[in-house]
Design a protein around this motif. Sequence first.
Motif, short mmCIF file in Angstrom:
data_model
loop_
_atom_site.label_atom_id
_atom_site.label_comp_id
_atom_site.label_asym_id
_atom_site.label_seq_id
_atom_site.Cartn_x
_atom_site.Cartn_y
_atom_site.Cartn_z
N UNK A 241 3.39 -69.30 -71.41
CA UNK A 241 3.57 -68.14 -72.29
C UNK A 241 2.79 -66.97 -71.71
N UNK A 242 3.40 -65.81 -71.66
CA UNK A 242 2.74 -64.60 -71.18
C UNK A 242 3.12 -63.44 -72.08
N UNK A 243 2.42 -62.34 -71.91
CA UNK A 243 2.83 -61.13 -72.63
C UNK A 243 2.75 -59.94 -71.68
N UNK A 244 3.61 -58.97 -71.93
CA UNK A 244 3.69 -57.78 -71.10
C UNK A 244 2.63 -56.78 -71.53
N UNK A 245 1.84 -56.33 -70.57
CA UNK A 245 0.83 -55.32 -70.85
C UNK A 245 1.39 -53.95 -70.48
N UNK A 246 1.73 -53.12 -71.47
CA UNK A 246 2.36 -51.83 -71.17
C UNK A 246 1.43 -50.86 -70.46
N UNK A 247 0.11 -51.14 -70.50
CA UNK A 247 -0.86 -50.25 -69.87
C UNK A 247 -1.15 -50.60 -68.42
N UNK A 248 -0.57 -51.69 -67.94
CA UNK A 248 -0.80 -52.10 -66.55
C UNK A 248 -0.18 -51.07 -65.62
N UNK A 249 -0.92 -50.63 -64.61
CA UNK A 249 -0.40 -49.60 -63.70
C UNK A 249 0.74 -50.14 -62.84
N UNK A 250 1.69 -49.27 -62.52
CA UNK A 250 2.78 -49.63 -61.62
C UNK A 250 2.32 -49.47 -60.19
N UNK A 251 2.48 -50.51 -59.38
CA UNK A 251 2.06 -50.45 -57.99
C UNK A 251 3.26 -50.15 -57.09
N UNK A 252 3.02 -49.37 -56.05
CA UNK A 252 4.08 -49.04 -55.12
C UNK A 252 5.01 -47.96 -55.65
N UNK A 253 5.84 -47.45 -54.78
CA UNK A 253 6.77 -46.38 -55.14
C UNK A 253 7.93 -46.91 -55.98
N UNK A 254 8.34 -46.11 -56.96
CA UNK A 254 9.52 -46.41 -57.77
C UNK A 254 10.51 -45.27 -57.54
N UNK A 255 11.67 -45.59 -56.99
CA UNK A 255 12.62 -44.55 -56.62
C UNK A 255 13.96 -44.76 -57.32
N UNK A 256 14.69 -43.68 -57.50
CA UNK A 256 16.00 -43.71 -58.15
C UNK A 256 17.08 -43.86 -57.09
N UNK A 257 17.87 -44.92 -57.20
CA UNK A 257 19.00 -45.11 -56.29
C UNK A 257 20.29 -44.54 -56.87
N UNK A 258 20.37 -44.51 -58.20
CA UNK A 258 21.53 -43.94 -58.88
C UNK A 258 21.12 -43.48 -60.27
N UNK A 259 21.54 -42.26 -60.69
CA UNK A 259 22.36 -41.28 -59.98
C UNK A 259 21.61 -40.67 -58.79
N UNK A 260 22.37 -40.07 -57.90
CA UNK A 260 21.80 -39.42 -56.72
C UNK A 260 21.09 -38.14 -57.16
N UNK A 261 19.78 -38.07 -56.89
CA UNK A 261 19.00 -36.91 -57.33
C UNK A 261 19.05 -35.76 -56.34
N UNK A 262 19.60 -36.00 -55.15
CA UNK A 262 19.68 -34.93 -54.14
C UNK A 262 20.80 -33.98 -54.49
N UNK A 263 20.55 -32.73 -54.30
CA UNK A 263 21.57 -31.69 -54.54
C UNK A 263 22.50 -31.60 -53.34
N UNK A 264 23.75 -31.23 -53.60
CA UNK A 264 24.73 -31.09 -52.54
C UNK A 264 24.23 -30.10 -51.48
#
Length: 267
Positions: A241-264
Amino acid sequence: MSRSIKRSKTTTDIYHIVHFESDDSIYVFFKKCNFNCRGCIKEKSPWDSHIPDKHIKKLQNAGKLETLDLDGLKKIIDSKKPQKAVLGGGEPTVDENISNIVRILNENDTRTVLLSNGYFLDEEFSRKLISSGLKEACISIKSIDEAMHRNYTSMDNKRVLNNFKTLNDERITLRSESVLIPGLIGTNEIESVADFVSSVNPKIPFRIDPFKEVPSLDYRSPSTEEMKEAQARAEDHLESVSYLNPDAPTTGEVSVLYPNLQEEGKP
């Protein structure tokens, strides 16, 4: 309940994909859901909470949520080749192309994990997904109490519980989770869920998620002490049994693959 939806044969419900550098995984968001959970986090924002604020703002300004087709998904997966894919929020099994989505991921040796409310995952449908390459499923059991479940989701829980039992007999890694909502789905009900999971298989891992406050539901997020109490109660029934700690820091980069954030026209 019918899963029939009139649309293009290659259309999916996928509207958002995020990549986590720390474990080379992607999280895939689906637009539709067959439940109407009163505390759904998507009411707060349809975008992943781990991405930078500047990206969320850009996504919000884009307006309408556009969905991917299978070719678009394949191009993203072929390019990124993630180690793992988590199919989640809304409900992936509503997507008429879910088997093809799993197949595309499996062809790239991506380990696919399905997060589901379990309503559609009867024996026939589960085996179809497993034959397409599904390796793992995590079933979110909202409540064992039927009235409480219907009050929270607007749906019956009998199919969910029966399908959970069926999944335990399949050749797939099975996990479970529940959301702790003080005053609505409290520690007593979390323990009841753990007791049910134990009756199916006491070795099935169980995770408790903290409710995140949304405008439509007047309930608060649980404290760390309440999360620990719920964990201790569940551990009386289950081995893991475990529980999710919402205050735990996110490690490493988190990037968006979709939708495409780059402008035409811009790199």
